[in-house]
Design an enzyme around this catalytic site. Sequence first.
Site, PDB file in Angstrom:
ATOM      1  NE  ARG A  34      -4.273  -1.626   1.689  1.00 42.74           N
ATOM      2  CZ  ARG A  34      -5.102  -2.208   2.535  1.00 42.74           C
ATOM      3  NH1 ARG A  34      -4.867  -2.170   3.827  1.00 42.74           N
ATOM      4  NH2 ARG A  34      -6.185  -2.824   2.089  1.00 42.74           N
ATOM      5  CE  LYS A 199     -23.607 -14.795   7.760  1.00 44.10           C
ATOM      6  NZ  LYS A 199     -23.705 -13.909   8.947  1.00 44.10           N
ATOM      7  N   GLY A 349     -11.114  -8.390  -1.038  1.00 43.04           N
ATOM      8  CA  GLY A 349     -10.000  -8.977  -0.299  1.00 43.04           C
ATOM      9  C   GLY A 349      -9.644 -10.417  -0.569  1.00 43.04           C
ATOM     10  N   GLY A 372     -14.067  -3.510   1.284  1.00 40.59           N
ATOM     11  CA  GLY A 372     -15.415  -2.970   1.504  1.00 40.59           C
ATOM     12  C   GLY A 372     -15.820  -1.959   0.451  1.00 40.59           C
TER      13      GLY A 372
HETATM   14  P1  AMP Z   1     -15.999 -13.668   1.880  1.00 41.59           P
HETATM   15  O1  AMP Z   1     -15.266 -12.769   2.828  1.00 41.59           O
HETATM   16  O2  AMP Z   1     -17.468 -13.620   2.011  1.00 41.59           O
HETATM   17  O3  AMP Z   1     -15.509 -13.514   0.453  1.00 41.59           O
HETATM   18  O4  AMP Z   1     -15.637 -15.139   2.329  1.00 41.59           O
HETATM   19  C1  AMP Z   1     -14.366 -15.680   2.255  1.00 41.59           C
HETATM   20  C2  AMP Z   1     -14.370 -16.918   3.101  1.00 41.59           C
HETATM   21  O5  AMP Z   1     -15.277 -17.869   2.588  1.00 41.59           O
HETATM   22  C3  AMP Z   1     -13.033 -17.581   3.152  1.00 41.59           C
HETATM   23  O6  AMP Z   1     -12.513 -17.441   4.445  1.00 41.59           O
HETATM   24  C4  AMP Z   1     -13.344 -19.038   2.834  1.00 41.59           C
HETATM   25  O7  AMP Z   1     -12.723 -19.942   3.709  1.00 41.59           O
HETATM   26  C5  AMP Z   1     -14.845 -19.111   3.009  1.00 41.59           C
HETATM   27  N1  AMP Z   1     -15.422 -20.227   2.229  1.00 41.59           N
HETATM   28  C6  AMP Z   1     -15.330 -20.442   0.913  1.00 41.59           C
HETATM   29  N2  AMP Z   1     -15.928 -21.600   0.574  1.00 41.59           N
HETATM   30  C7  AMP Z   1     -16.412 -22.154   1.727  1.00 41.59           C
HETATM   31  C8  AMP Z   1     -17.111 -23.347   2.031  1.00 41.59           C
HETATM   32  N3  AMP Z   1     -17.452 -24.216   1.079  1.00 41.59           N
HETATM   33  N4  AMP Z   1     -17.420 -23.567   3.329  1.00 41.59           N
HETATM   34  C9  AMP Z   1     -17.092 -22.698   4.286  1.00 41.59           C
HETATM   35  N5  AMP Z   1     -16.423 -21.544   4.047  1.00 41.59           N
HETATM   36  C10 AMP Z   1     -16.088 -21.266   2.786  1.00 41.59           C
END
Ligand code: AMP
Length: 390
Positions: A34, A199, A349, A372
């Site tokens: 950065r 999620k 990220g 974000g």
């Molecule tokens: P996000 O910040 O919403 O992009 O989520 C990223 C996170 O999603 C990472 O830490 C991954 O480990 C998690 N992730 C991806 N695929 C899965 C899965 N099948 N089950 C649980 N966590 C997951």
Amino acid sequence: MKTVRDIDIKNKKVIIRCDFNVPIKDGKIVDDTRIVEALPTIKYCLEKDCKIILMSHLGRVKEEADLEKNNLAPVADRLSKLLEKDILFSEKTRGEELEELVNSLESGDILLVQNTRYEDLDGKKESSNDPELGKYWASLGEVFINDAFGTVHRAHASNVGIASHLPAAFGFLIEKELKALSILDEPEHPFVVVLGGAKVTDKIGVIENLVTKADKILIGGGMAFTFLKAQGNEIGKSLLDEESIDFCTKVLKDYNDKIVLPVDCAVTNEYTNDEEYRLKDINEISSDEMGLDIGEKTVKLFEETLKGAAIVVWNGPLGVYEFEKYKKNTDELLKYIVDNNIKTLLGGGDIVAAATTAGYKDKVYHASTGGGATLEYLEGKKLPGIEAIK
Ligand code: AMP
């Protein structure tokens, strides 16, 4: 877009809001990306003989104990090495000491001000955009340049506050991000979105905004299982985002032809990298299993759907990429995109981190660093740090 090129800065006192929110361990900077990315704007201002005042946040400051670990002083040292010149540092974010340093600046001098979030100890003055604080900081300079893309989705005193009181423009880093993201304003087709991560709740805004524009949305990662559950599948112990089931049902009903879900996945019984996984079709998952990655058939299906795409936007990994066993399909799809020269914007990220580790970050059209800020751009939201200057 008004950039630092379009504003009179010659010989002036210029405040540059940078994003120096770098990882620091035991007082040492672990990754200076950065800081390096902020250099083009700083160097440009040096060429214009400015007196330069740099501001940035670092981490979160909620209590006294957060002050020392979020001290910005190591950034001054690193900047000094990178620019091969002395950097002045103000330990304080306001007051006589800071003002004296500002008044002492000659053309070509650089002053770095202590972490703007030190002001958060006093009633969150920085993070709630306290009007008095923004006005005070603005009084230190003559021109404001915002180059901190990572915070443009927030109205803080050090971005929106200062911008309301001074002639203002964007630095080169924000210009680069906004130019890259603007391909989504009127996207070329076929336009394909790839979504993964944990999620559904976190991605509802993105889905709502992009589902009408996109030709296809490929969904992997943990969030796919809530969609699969909404379709009536047994998903065992896979990640379920209960509160989003109704949303998924509605999206599947309204945009059935656009949503592409996994047809198979890698399952284990525990959330660990240590167990061997089994590849199973989606309708074969049993109640004691969890899916931690998409499967090989899904990779093929996703590749077929991506074939010939004019633009791809990708947010979130397709599996638990922190575990060696469950990162390979995310990597494989990244490789497909790079090998086939598909114009791809990686947003946010985790997918940028995955692409960096796999060596693809610099091979895609753009890897957006905003986290974000990028997500809110993908949601179609107006970003206060951008609007304040526009
Ligand atoms: P996000 O910040 O919403 O992009 O989520 C990223 C996170 O999603 C990472 O830490 C991954 O480990 C998690 N992730 C991806 N695929 C899965 C899965 N099948 N089950 C649980 N966590 C997951």
